[in-house]
Design a protein around this motif. Sequence first.
Motif, PDB file in Angstrom:
ATOM      1  N   TYR A   8       0.836  -1.199   0.000  1.00  0.00           N
ATOM      2  CA  TYR A   8       0.000   0.000   0.000  1.00  0.00           C
ATOM      3  C   TYR A   8       0.873   1.252   0.000  1.00  0.00           C
ATOM      4  O   TYR A   8       0.650   2.179  -0.781  1.00  0.00           O
ATOM      5  CB  TYR A   8      -0.949   0.026   1.212  1.00  0.00           C
ATOM      6  N   TYR A   9       1.861   1.303   0.889  1.00  0.00           N
ATOM      7  CA  TYR A   9       2.702   2.498   1.002  1.00  0.00           C
ATOM      8  C   TYR A   9       3.584   2.698  -0.226  1.00  0.00           C
ATOM      9  O   TYR A   9       3.776   3.828  -0.678  1.00  0.00           O
ATOM     10  CB  TYR A   9       3.533   2.454   2.290  1.00  0.00           C
ATOM     11  N   THR A  34      -3.420  14.496   3.687  1.00  0.00           N
ATOM     12  CA  THR A  34      -4.538  14.909   4.537  1.00  0.00           C
ATOM     13  C   THR A  34      -4.734  16.410   4.362  1.00  0.00           C
ATOM     14  O   THR A  34      -3.837  17.118   3.882  1.00  0.00           O
ATOM     15  CB  THR A  34      -4.240  14.607   6.021  1.00  0.00           C
ATOM     16  N   GLY A  35      -5.877  16.903   4.770  1.00  0.00           N
ATOM     17  CA  GLY A  35      -6.162  18.335   4.652  1.00  0.00           C
ATOM     18  C   GLY A  35      -5.239  19.207   5.479  1.00  0.00           C
ATOM     19  O   GLY A  35      -5.023  20.374   5.150  1.00  0.00           O
ATOM     20  N   ASP A  36      -4.674  18.652   6.552  1.00  0.00           N
ATOM     21  CA  ASP A  36      -3.803  19.436   7.431  1.00  0.00           C
ATOM     22  C   ASP A  36      -2.318  19.136   7.199  1.00  0.00           C
ATOM     23  O   ASP A  36      -1.477  19.382   8.059  1.00  0.00           O
ATOM     24  CB  ASP A  36      -4.157  19.184   8.899  1.00  0.00           C
ATOM     25  N   ASN A  88       4.087   2.379  12.666  1.00  0.00           N
ATOM     26  CA  ASN A  88       3.969   3.820  12.876  1.00  0.00           C
ATOM     27  C   ASN A  88       3.494   4.576  11.646  1.00  0.00           C
ATOM     28  O   ASN A  88       3.506   5.814  11.640  1.00  0.00           O
ATOM     29  CB  ASN A  88       5.313   4.383  13.356  1.00  0.00           C
ATOM     30  N   GLN A  89       3.072   3.859  10.610  1.00  0.00           N
ATOM     31  CA  GLN A  89       2.567   4.459   9.376  1.00  0.00           C
ATOM     32  C   GLN A  89       3.559   5.479   8.801  1.00  0.00           C
ATOM     33  O   GLN A  89       3.194   6.595   8.471  1.00  0.00           O
ATOM     34  CB  GLN A  89       1.205   5.123   9.615  1.00  0.00           C
ATOM     35  N   ARG A  90       4.799   5.053   8.688  1.00  0.00           N
ATOM     36  CA  ARG A  90       5.844   5.927   8.163  1.00  0.00           C
ATOM     37  C   ARG A  90       6.600   5.199   7.064  1.00  0.00           C
ATOM     38  O   ARG A  90       6.738   3.987   7.091  1.00  0.00           O
ATOM     39  CB  ARG A  90       6.818   6.326   9.268  1.00  0.00           C
ATOM     40  N   CYS A  91       7.091   5.978   6.133  1.00  0.00           N
ATOM     41  CA  CYS A  91       7.933   5.402   5.100  1.00  0.00           C
ATOM     42  C   CYS A  91       8.930   6.441   4.613  1.00  0.00           C
ATOM     43  O   CYS A  91       8.742   7.645   4.802  1.00  0.00           O
ATOM     44  CB  CYS A  91       7.113   4.830   3.946  1.00  0.00           C
ATOM     45  N   ALA A  92       9.996   5.926   4.036  1.00  0.00           N
ATOM     46  CA  ALA A  92      11.032   6.765   3.456  1.00  0.00           C
ATOM     47  C   ALA A  92      11.333   6.219   2.073  1.00  0.00           C
ATOM     48  O   ALA A  92      11.234   5.012   1.836  1.00  0.00           O
ATOM     49  CB  ALA A  92      12.283   6.743   4.320  1.00  0.00           C
ATOM     50  N   PHE A 121       7.909  10.234   4.855  1.00  0.00           N
ATOM     51  CA  PHE A 121       6.459  10.381   4.903  1.00  0.00           C
ATOM     52  C   PHE A 121       5.916   9.864   6.232  1.00  0.00           C
ATOM     53  O   PHE A 121       6.246   8.746   6.635  1.00  0.00           O
ATOM     54  CB  PHE A 121       5.808   9.562   3.785  1.00  0.00           C
ATOM     55  N   ARG A 122       5.080  10.667   6.867  1.00  0.00           N
ATOM     56  CA  ARG A 122       4.293  10.201   8.007  1.00  0.00           C
ATOM     57  C   ARG A 122       2.851  10.188   7.525  1.00  0.00           C
ATOM     58  O   ARG A 122       2.375  11.169   6.942  1.00  0.00           O
ATOM     59  CB  ARG A 122       4.448  11.134   9.204  1.00  0.00           C
ATOM     60  N   CYS A 123       2.182   9.079   7.789  1.00  0.00           N
ATOM     61  CA  CYS A 123       0.829   8.905   7.261  1.00  0.00           C
ATOM     62  C   CYS A 123      -0.185   8.725   8.383  1.00  0.00           C
ATOM     63  O   CYS A 123       0.151   8.339   9.501  1.00  0.00           O
ATOM     64  CB  CYS A 123       0.783   7.693   6.332  1.00  0.00           C
ATOM     65  N   ARG A 124      -1.417   9.032   8.032  1.00  0.00           N
ATOM     66  CA  ARG A 124      -2.552   8.836   8.920  1.00  0.00           C
ATOM     67  C   ARG A 124      -3.719   8.378   8.059  1.00  0.00           C
ATOM     68  O   ARG A 124      -4.048   9.025   7.062  1.00  0.00           O
ATOM     69  CB  ARG A 124      -2.902  10.157   9.623  1.00  0.00           C
ATOM     70  N   ASP A 125      -4.314   7.251   8.432  1.00  0.00           N
ATOM     71  CA  ASP A 125      -5.466   6.716   7.699  1.00  0.00           C
ATOM     72  C   ASP A 125      -5.202   6.607   6.199  1.00  0.00           C
ATOM     73  O   ASP A 125      -6.068   6.915   5.383  1.00  0.00           O
ATOM     74  CB  ASP A 125      -6.708   7.568   7.967  1.00  0.00           C
ATOM     75  N   GLY A 126      -3.988   6.198   5.845  1.00  0.00           N
ATOM     76  CA  GLY A 126      -3.673   5.940   4.448  1.00  0.00           C
ATOM     77  C   GLY A 126      -3.271   7.143   3.621  1.00  0.00           C
ATOM     78  O   GLY A 126      -3.085   7.019   2.408  1.00  0.00           O
ATOM     79  N   LYS A 127      -3.146   8.307   4.259  1.00  0.00           N
ATOM     80  CA  LYS A 127      -2.736   9.513   3.533  1.00  0.00           C
ATOM     81  C   LYS A 127      -1.538  10.143   4.229  1.00  0.00           C
ATOM     82  O   LYS A 127      -1.314   9.945   5.416  1.00  0.00           O
ATOM     83  CB  LYS A 127      -3.881  10.523   3.454  1.00  0.00           C
ATOM     84  N   ILE A 128      -0.808  10.939   3.479  1.00  0.00           N
ATOM     85  CA  ILE A 128       0.380  11.612   3.995  1.00  0.00           C
ATOM     86  C   ILE A 128      -0.040  12.864   4.756  1.00  0.00           C
ATOM     87  O   ILE A 128      -0.774  13.690   4.218  1.00  0.00           O
ATOM     88  CB  ILE A 128       1.321  12.010   2.836  1.00  0.00           C
ATOM     89  N   TYR A 129       0.419  13.000   5.995  1.00  0.00           N
ATOM     90  CA  TYR A 129       0.140  14.244   6.720  1.00  0.00           C
ATOM     91  C   TYR A 129       1.395  15.070   6.933  1.00  0.00           C
ATOM     92  O   TYR A 129       1.312  16.248   7.294  1.00  0.00           O
ATOM     93  CB  TYR A 129      -0.584  13.988   8.050  1.00  0.00           C
ATOM     94  N   TRP A 130       2.553  14.477   6.690  1.00  0.00           N
ATOM     95  CA  TRP A 130       3.817  15.194   6.890  1.00  0.00           C
ATOM     96  C   TRP A 130       4.823  14.582   5.939  1.00  0.00           C
ATOM     97  O   TRP A 130       4.986  13.360   5.888  1.00  0.00           O
ATOM     98  CB  TRP A 130       4.247  15.016   8.337  1.00  0.00           C
TER      99      TRP A 130
END
Length: 157
Positions: A8-9, A34-36, A88-92, A121-130
């Motif tokens: 997925y990632y 994500t929106g934020d 931790n929902q992170r990838c590089a 990349f830090r992700c939340r609920d399948g989307k990138i937030y950072w």
Amino acid sequence: MATLDRNYYVKLVEEGYFGNVMKEDIAGAVACFTGDAEVIIYHGDNEVRRFYGSPTGDQLPLDAFYDHLLGNYDAHFEGFEHTIDLDNQRCAANFTVTLTPKLGSKYKDTGTLTLNNSNFFRCRDGKIYWMVIYYANPALGAKLGTQTQSPTGFPKD
């Protein structure tokens, strides 16, 4: 949301994000966030640049980054190597990007650039937030005919 796997990632990064950037689909690239979201760019000793999914005040929106990049260059990304932390929902991703100036670009005299990139990349609920972008442009100094300086952390003898 169900636990997301490595595939997925990889697909989010390579196809969803970078694939849409290569297709010049800014809306598709931004939809991976994500929106934020916040995007931070580090390039050597240059000023840190920040872009936001929901900018406030004088913050720059995510679109401004892509408008500049895709307004001036055809971008091609390849050679991906991924490191993924599922818990931790992170990838590089480490990869190479080739930037070819577009006709009329103010950067056309510089010619095609090949950059070495690392994005985190830090992700939340399948989307990138950072997302943090680190890139090196090792051939630009020679291409511009300028003396390159030694890096801050490792000066020449």
